[in-house]
Design an enzyme around this catalytic site. Structure first.
Site, PDB file in Angstrom:
ATOM      1  N   GLU A 131       0.832  -1.198   0.000  1.00  0.00           N
ATOM      2  CA  GLU A 131       0.000   0.000   0.000  1.00  0.00           C
ATOM      3  C   GLU A 131       0.868   1.250   0.000  1.00  0.00           C
ATOM      4  O   GLU A 131       0.492   2.279  -0.555  1.00  0.00           O
ATOM      5  CB  GLU A 131      -0.936   0.002   1.209  1.00  0.00           C
TER       6      GLU A 131
ATOM      7  N   HIS B 130       6.182 -27.324   2.977  1.00  0.00           N
ATOM      8  CA  HIS B 130       5.315 -28.383   2.451  1.00  0.00           C
ATOM      9  C   HIS B 130       4.214 -27.810   1.569  1.00  0.00           C
ATOM     10  O   HIS B 130       3.198 -28.471   1.317  1.00  0.00           O
ATOM     11  CB  HIS B 130       4.724 -29.183   3.610  1.00  0.00           C
TER      12      HIS B 130
ATOM     13  N   LYS C 205     -14.113   1.483  -3.605  1.00  0.00           N
ATOM     14  CA  LYS C 205     -15.109   1.918  -2.611  1.00  0.00           C
ATOM     15  C   LYS C 205     -16.253   2.662  -3.280  1.00  0.00           C
ATOM     16  O   LYS C 205     -17.434   2.434  -2.986  1.00  0.00           O
ATOM     17  CB  LYS C 205     -14.452   2.845  -1.584  1.00  0.00           C
TER      18      LYS C 205
END
Length: 533
Positions: A341, A372, A501
């Protein structure tokens, strides 16, 4: 700077196929390309950075004005130019010295807020502040982004020091998140912290209203068990939260840098004011080191320069953060926000598009789990992924010392394996001892080759204490600053979060059937039609 960039690129091309392992013919390689601060050791010797590259990178930091901009940041200059703000999260952990913003010393107000937090936390932890059903047993922090990732990461990291109420974190607007968090809690002994600077963040306020309704089913005055971290006093009052439980912070503290202050309220409740102050002290120690150490010995500068070498010079687009410390499991997610960000920009400070890549893609999981899962790609994939290991010399469970030894040995083994690799001749020898011969041996051997020559660094520390975590977080914060300065970008705005948004607000009435999808692209219109209630 252009000449230094060019010199770095030319040097990288000249040494691109050199084996990093060959650099260790210098018996002082590991010592020379490692840096210490107290009980922390940053070993960056397993990279292809040699003396020439190191010196050029340090010259680059100097030419970019890192020292000058560093002092501008600490002195309260408005280095967040797009928003006209100072960048002073460092003041939250250095309240013993004056810091001026617009000519006003801000530290008295910081100390007052900190003292209010301490008093509230002591009352809560001692049982003087109670819920309507007795002492507070659980705390739910409702926030998102910087109001969630930092304190959630830190609460897990410092779990051995958590002797207060249990802390839970709700961030996602998905109702499943708050439902699953609240379902086993008692409203009468739960405190809810609503962390939103503006008290308008949609996800946070939606969850806050849900929590208030949940609490109202059991208690007569639900708002009495709410606290807020916000600067919107009118909105917190309208919500019903008493001013004594509202803790504000200034606009020169960015969300992703804010857990040192009121956003860290849940952390202070969990570990207590004294341990929280140790966390602040660790961050302040890193601040002093960052300001005072020469670039060649400066941990944040060196972390940044190693990252720039790998991303901008070598072209490695991602970096894996691999903490061999289970309680740092949330550190990669925290660093994703902190770094991506901050430095995930396409426009330079002067408004022109960048001519180079900005920050890397940051990801990771704790060891040994990742071994793994995705280490296969790291070791044998066609893309090089620089790796950043973190490991403690000592764990918190003395009765499980053998398991910690296994953990550390795995961390060092992965770092060595990335460096050394395994040749086809070595693979043949191993398979031959297992009885394979001829064409089958040759076929299998190819699959067992590890190219090696893959860069990694190790950040080692004595033990994950509050002070150590403070040093680590501040280290990465300053790394972001240095990279941003060299790349010429503003690391302290985040306009990239806004468009989604705005579009989400417009889509809500469409999904409710109250508006049509005129003007939407065909894909979005189709998805609205399918998902409409």
């Amino acid at each position: 700077m252009k000449q230094i960039w060019q010199a770095l690129k030319a040097h990288q091309q000249a040494v691109e196929h050199r084996a990093i392992l060959d650099l260790f013919t210098d018996p002082r390689r590991a010592e020379t390309f490692s840096t210490r601060l107290g009980d922390m050791l940053f070993d960056w010797s397993k990279t292809n950075i040699d003396h020439t590259a190191r010196d050029l990178l340090i010259d680059l930091a100097g030419a970019a004005g890192v020292a000058e901009k560093r002092e501008a940041m600490f002195s309260g200059a408005k280095i967040n130019e797009t928003e006209g703000r100072a960048v002073l999260h460092t003041a939250l952990r250095n309240m013993d010295r004056p810091v001026r913003v617009d000519g006003v010393d801000v530290t008295p107000a910081l100390r007052e807020t900190h003292a209010r937090m301490q008093a509230f936390v002591r009352d809560l932890r001692s049982g003087r502040f109670t819920g309507q059903g007795g002492p507070i047993t659980d705390v739910v922090n409702i926030g998102i982004g910087g109001s969630d990732l930092g304190p959630a990461m830190a609460c897990l990291a410092l779990a051995p020091y958590a002797d207060g109420p249990r802390c839970h974190f709700v961030s996602n607007v998905d109702g499943a998140h708050i439902h699953d968090t609240l379902q086993d809690l008692d409203p009468a002994t739960t405190l809810v912290i609503v962390a939103s600077k503006t008290f308008t963040t949609i996800e946070t306020m939606t969850n806050a209203e849900t929590a208030k309704r949940w609490m109202a089913k059991r208690v007569s005055d639900p708002a009495a068990q709410f606290a807020a971290v916000s600067t919107a006093a009118d909105k917190t009052a309208a919500f019903g939260i008493d001013a004594s439980r509202v803790f504000g912070f200034e606009d020169w503290v960015g969300g992703r840098y804010s857990m040192w202050g009121p956003i860290g309220l849940a952390l202070m409740i969990a570990i207590g004011p004294e341990a929280f102050d140790a966390f602040l002290a660790g961050g302040a120690e890193m601040d002093r080191h960052f300001r005072e150490a020469p670039f060649a010995e400066n941990l944040p500068v060196l972390l940044a320069l190693v990252g720039l070498w790998h991303n901008q010079i070598c072209g490695h687009a991602t970096r894996a953060v691999l903490p061999y410390d289970q309680r740092l499991a949330r550190l990669p997610a925290y660093l994703q926000q902190l770094e991506m960000e901050s430095n995930g920009k396409r426009v330079a400070m002067d408004g022109h598009e960048l001519t180079h890549h900005s920050g890397p893609i940051v990801w990771g999981e704790p060891g040994t789990n990742g071994q793994h899962a995705f280490y296969q790609l790291i070791h044998q994939g066609s893309r090089i992924v620089p790796c950043e290991f973190l490991v403690a010399r000592e764990g918190h469970e003395p009765d499980l010392a053998h398991q910690h030894l296994l953990l550390v040995s795995n961390c060092l083994a992965q770092s060595e394996a990335l460096l050394r690799g395994r040749s086809v001749e070595e693979a043949r020898a191993i398979l031959g001892k297992k009885g394979l011969t001829g064409s089958e041996l040759e076929r299998q051997a190819r699959h067992r080759v590890f190219p090696g020559n893959r860069p990694s660094t190790v950040l080692a520390y004595e033990k994950l204490t509050p002070a150590t975590l403070g040093r680590i977080v501040a280290l990465y914060e300053h790394r972001v600053f240095v990279e941003g300065v060299i790349l010429g970008i503003n690391s302290y705005d985040q306009w990239g979060v806004e468009l989604g948004k705005e579009l989400a607000l417009a889509l809500q009435p469409m999904l409710e059937g109250r508006a049509g999808t005129e003007g939407k692209d065909g894909s979005t219109a189709q998805l609205v039609a399918y998902l409409r209630r």
